[in-house]
Design a protein around this motif. Structure first.
Motif, mmCIF file in Angstrom:
data_model
loop_
_atom_site.group_PDB
_atom_site.id
_atom_site.type_symbol
_atom_site.label_atom_id
_atom_site.label_comp_id
_atom_site.label_asym_id
_atom_site.label_seq_id
_atom_site.Cartn_x
_atom_site.Cartn_y
_atom_site.Cartn_z
ATOM 1 N N LEU A 36 -9.970 -51.243 -10.517
ATOM 2 C CA LEU A 36 -11.261 -50.962 -9.884
ATOM 3 C C LEU A 36 -11.053 -50.246 -8.549
ATOM 4 N N THR A 37 -10.055 -50.661 -7.799
ATOM 5 C CA THR A 37 -9.760 -50.020 -6.517
ATOM 6 C C THR A 37 -9.397 -48.557 -6.719
ATOM 7 N N ARG A 38 -8.585 -48.274 -7.747
ATOM 8 C CA ARG A 38 -8.203 -46.891 -8.027
ATOM 9 C C ARG A 38 -9.404 -46.047 -8.418
ATOM 10 N N GLU A 39 -10.271 -46.609 -9.275
ATOM 11 C CA GLU A 39 -11.376 -45.836 -9.829
ATOM 12 C C GLU A 39 -12.489 -45.583 -8.825
ATOM 13 N N TYR A 40 -12.806 -46.582 -8.001
ATOM 14 C CA TYR A 40 -13.987 -46.478 -7.149
ATOM 15 C C TYR A 40 -13.672 -46.529 -5.655
ATOM 16 N N GLY A 41 -12.400 -46.744 -5.337
ATOM 17 C CA GLY A 41 -12.036 -46.798 -3.928
ATOM 18 C C GLY A 41 -12.591 -48.008 -3.222
ATOM 19 N N VAL A 42 -12.896 -49.062 -3.961
ATOM 20 C CA VAL A 42 -13.434 -50.290 -3.375
ATOM 21 C C VAL A 42 -12.274 -51.200 -2.998
ATOM 22 N N SER A 43 -12.214 -51.605 -1.754
ATOM 23 C CA SER A 43 -11.106 -52.449 -1.303
ATOM 24 C C SER A 43 -11.460 -53.930 -1.321
ATOM 25 N N ASP A 44 -12.713 -54.251 -1.097
ATOM 26 C CA ASP A 44 -13.155 -55.653 -1.056
ATOM 27 C C ASP A 44 -13.733 -56.023 -2.423
ATOM 28 N N VAL A 45 -12.873 -56.504 -3.307
ATOM 29 C CA VAL A 45 -13.262 -56.738 -4.698
ATOM 30 C C VAL A 45 -13.367 -58.232 -4.989
ATOM 31 N N VAL A 46 -14.420 -58.600 -5.716
ATOM 32 C CA VAL A 46 -14.591 -59.963 -6.212
ATOM 33 C C VAL A 46 -14.458 -59.925 -7.730
ATOM 34 N N LYS A 47 -13.478 -60.643 -8.257
ATOM 35 C CA LYS A 47 -13.266 -60.654 -9.703
ATOM 36 C C LYS A 47 -13.795 -61.950 -10.310
ATOM 37 N N LEU A 48 -14.839 -61.809 -11.129
ATOM 38 C CA LEU A 48 -15.443 -62.950 -11.819
ATOM 39 C C LEU A 48 -15.533 -62.621 -13.308
ATOM 40 N N ALA A 49 -14.409 -62.164 -13.862
ATOM 41 C CA ALA A 49 -14.426 -61.649 -15.230
ATOM 42 C C ALA A 49 -13.513 -62.380 -16.198
ATOM 43 N N SER A 50 -12.483 -63.055 -15.717
ATOM 44 C CA SER A 50 -11.445 -63.561 -16.623
ATOM 45 C C SER A 50 -11.264 -65.068 -16.596
ATOM 46 N N ASN A 51 -12.208 -65.778 -16.007
ATOM 47 C CA ASN A 51 -12.217 -67.244 -16.017
ATOM 48 C C ASN A 51 -10.967 -67.842 -15.384
ATOM 49 N N GLU A 52 -10.455 -67.158 -14.365
ATOM 50 C CA GLU A 52 -9.298 -67.662 -13.634
ATOM 51 C C GLU A 52 -9.758 -68.708 -12.613
ATOM 52 N N ASN A 53 -8.816 -69.500 -12.128
ATOM 53 C CA ASN A 53 -9.144 -70.492 -11.116
ATOM 54 C C ASN A 53 -9.244 -69.792 -9.763
ATOM 55 N N PRO A 54 -10.427 -69.762 -9.145
ATOM 56 C CA PRO A 54 -10.595 -68.996 -7.901
ATOM 57 C C PRO A 54 -9.909 -69.616 -6.693
ATOM 58 N N ILE A 333 -26.238 -52.933 -15.548
ATOM 59 C CA ILE A 333 -26.006 -53.902 -14.474
ATOM 60 C C ILE A 333 -24.507 -54.098 -14.257
ATOM 61 N N TYR A 334 -23.758 -54.182 -15.345
ATOM 62 C CA TYR A 334 -22.302 -54.321 -15.260
ATOM 63 C C TYR A 334 -21.699 -53.172 -14.452
ATOM 64 N N GLN A 335 -22.108 -51.964 -14.766
ATOM 65 C CA GLN A 335 -21.573 -50.790 -14.082
ATOM 66 C C GLN A 335 -21.970 -50.779 -12.610
ATOM 67 N N ALA A 336 -23.207 -51.148 -12.334
ATOM 68 C CA ALA A 336 -23.672 -51.177 -10.947
ATOM 69 C C ALA A 336 -22.902 -52.219 -10.132
ATOM 70 N N LEU A 337 -22.628 -53.354 -10.741
ATOM 71 C CA LEU A 337 -21.828 -54.377 -10.062
ATOM 72 C C LEU A 337 -20.420 -53.858 -9.783
ATOM 73 N N LEU A 338 -19.828 -53.194 -10.783
ATOM 74 C CA LEU A 338 -18.489 -52.625 -10.605
ATOM 75 C C LEU A 338 -18.443 -51.700 -9.398
ATOM 76 N N GLU A 339 -19.408 -50.824 -9.303
ATOM 77 C CA GLU A 339 -19.420 -49.821 -8.237
ATOM 78 C C GLU A 339 -19.557 -50.452 -6.855
ATOM 79 N N GLN A 340 -20.027 -51.707 -6.844
ATOM 80 C CA GLN A 340 -20.125 -52.407 -5.566
ATOM 81 C C GLN A 340 -19.039 -53.475 -5.409
#
Length: 380
Positions: A36-54, A333-340
């Motif tokens: 996501l960082t490579r594609e959109y240049g977003v540095s502050d990323v929240v990942k809530l996609a893979s059910n990992e322990n946060p 909505i998924y895409q809009a969330l990604l971009e942010q």
């Protein structure tokens, strides 16, 4: 001087063992933060996609890993003696009832390769973990998908499917279910197992059991030799990056699985980390309490946003995106969330076109999700 020959005329075309393999699509993982960082240049990323322990893993795991760093040139214990001893004590089973895997997916694959042939069938529920269907195709077997009931397993219909397909070798049941988060009761599961022939293996995928300890069906192993329980250290234990899982079964089934599994399929670091993680049940209790608290908070926020959801017994929640906005759906909505900078999971591959699966994060990440989602939904 070597003679040259036509490759086309002298080599047979390479084909897969089964035509069904051609129907397989590569498994789509949750988008990595780095991507996501490579594609959109977003540095502050929240990942809530893979059910990992946060909140990560137990601090005891870090110490256990550090102690192994000087031994990386040595193969691990191929039998996983100390981890299997710990798992046997924890689950009240014999050591020879345990099979270790490179994550629970590895064990599901070993089960399919051990018991399913090209003329056999695998039965599973609609909206259950997509790997079950993939395993059938990989084995050239028939995959029998049973329509879901209220987004969960319809065990009566699944029992009938087994009766209708006498070549059934495995029934896969995820409890709690991924991606819907639904849960089955002990009584109905026992009734189901009793209804199928003893020659049919019933595999209970309990990847999220730590979030729903009441779903523990360990007792079925004492009554039925055709039950296998598969679990993982990737979710609540926070070891997704190390890939460690285990199966509990009868001694006879475990003997077969251990003949098929690859030698050294769990790394030295993985063995040590999993043993340390298992020993720290206070961390698991902390994880469960945090997840429960944040799940309730998210449910209230989705209610306030007018979004439907399925009550979940795991560490994720499936949310329906049906809003009265032109050209707005789950994919948008998924895409809009990604971009942010917020990564969630699309469910198109399950046929759930209007739904997103969202992992439960820590409070800060969940607030970021809701604030971002609210701004997208209210944007004119």
């Amino acid at each position: 001087m070597q003679s040259t020959q036509s490759t086309e005329s002298n080599l047979l075309p390479l084909v897969p063992a089964y035509d069904s393999i051609l129907a397989l699509a590569p498994y789509q993982t949750g988008k990595p933060i780095e991507e996501l960082t490579r594609e959109y240049g977003v540095s502050d990323v929240v990942k809530l996609a893979s059910n990992e322990n946060p909140i990560g893993c137990s601090p005891h795991v870090t110490l256990a890993i550090t102690e192994q760093l000087g031994q990386l040139s040595r193969y691990p214990d191929g039998n996983g003696y100390y981890l299997k001893q710990a798992l046997a004590d924890f689950n009240d089973v014999n050591v020879d009832q345990i099979t270790l895997g490179n994550g629970s997916d590895d064990l599901l694959d070993i089960l399919a390769r051990s018991f399913v042939g090209a003329d056999d069938a695998i039965v599973y529920s609609q909206y259950a973990f997509i790997v079950y269907s993939m395993l059938a195709k990989m084995q050239g077997a028939m995959d029998v998908e049973v329509p879901a009931q209220r987004f969960g397993h319809d065990l009566k219909a699944m029992s009938q499917a087994v009766q209708d397909n006498l070549n059934t070798k495995i029934v896969f049941i995820a409890n709690p279910n991924n991606p819907t988060g639904t849960q089955l009761e002990h009584g109905e599961l026992r009734e189901f197992v009793a209804s199928v022939p003893s020659s049919v293996l019933v595999v209970l995928d309990e990847a999220y059991i730590e979030y729903s300890p009441e779903s523990n069906n360990r007792a079925l192993l004492d009554e039925f030799d055709n039950v296998v329980i598969v679990r993982t250290f990737s979710k609540a234990y926070g070891l997704a990056g190390l890939r460690v899982g285990y199966a509990l079964s009868s001694v006879a089934v475990a003997d077969l699985l251990n003949r098929i599994r690859q030698p050294f399929n769990v790394s030295r670091i993985g063995l040590a980390a999993a043993a340390a993680a298992l020993a720290d049940q206070d961390f698991i209790e902390k994880t469960r309490l945090m997840n429960d608290e944040q799940m309730r908070w998210l449910e209230k926020q989705f209610d306030a946003l007018g979004l439907g959801f399925i009550k979940s017994h795991a560490n994720f929640i499936m949310v329906e995106i049906e809003v009265e906005m032109e050209d707005t759906n789950a994919a948008v909505i998924y895409q809009a969330l990604l971009e942010q900078g917020v990564i969630v999971r699309q469910l198109e591959v399950y046929g759930l076109h209007n739904w997103l699966r969202i992992s439960v994060g820590v409070a800060e990440d969940n607030m970021r999700l809701i604030d971002t989602l609210r701004s997208i939904l209210t944007d004119d």
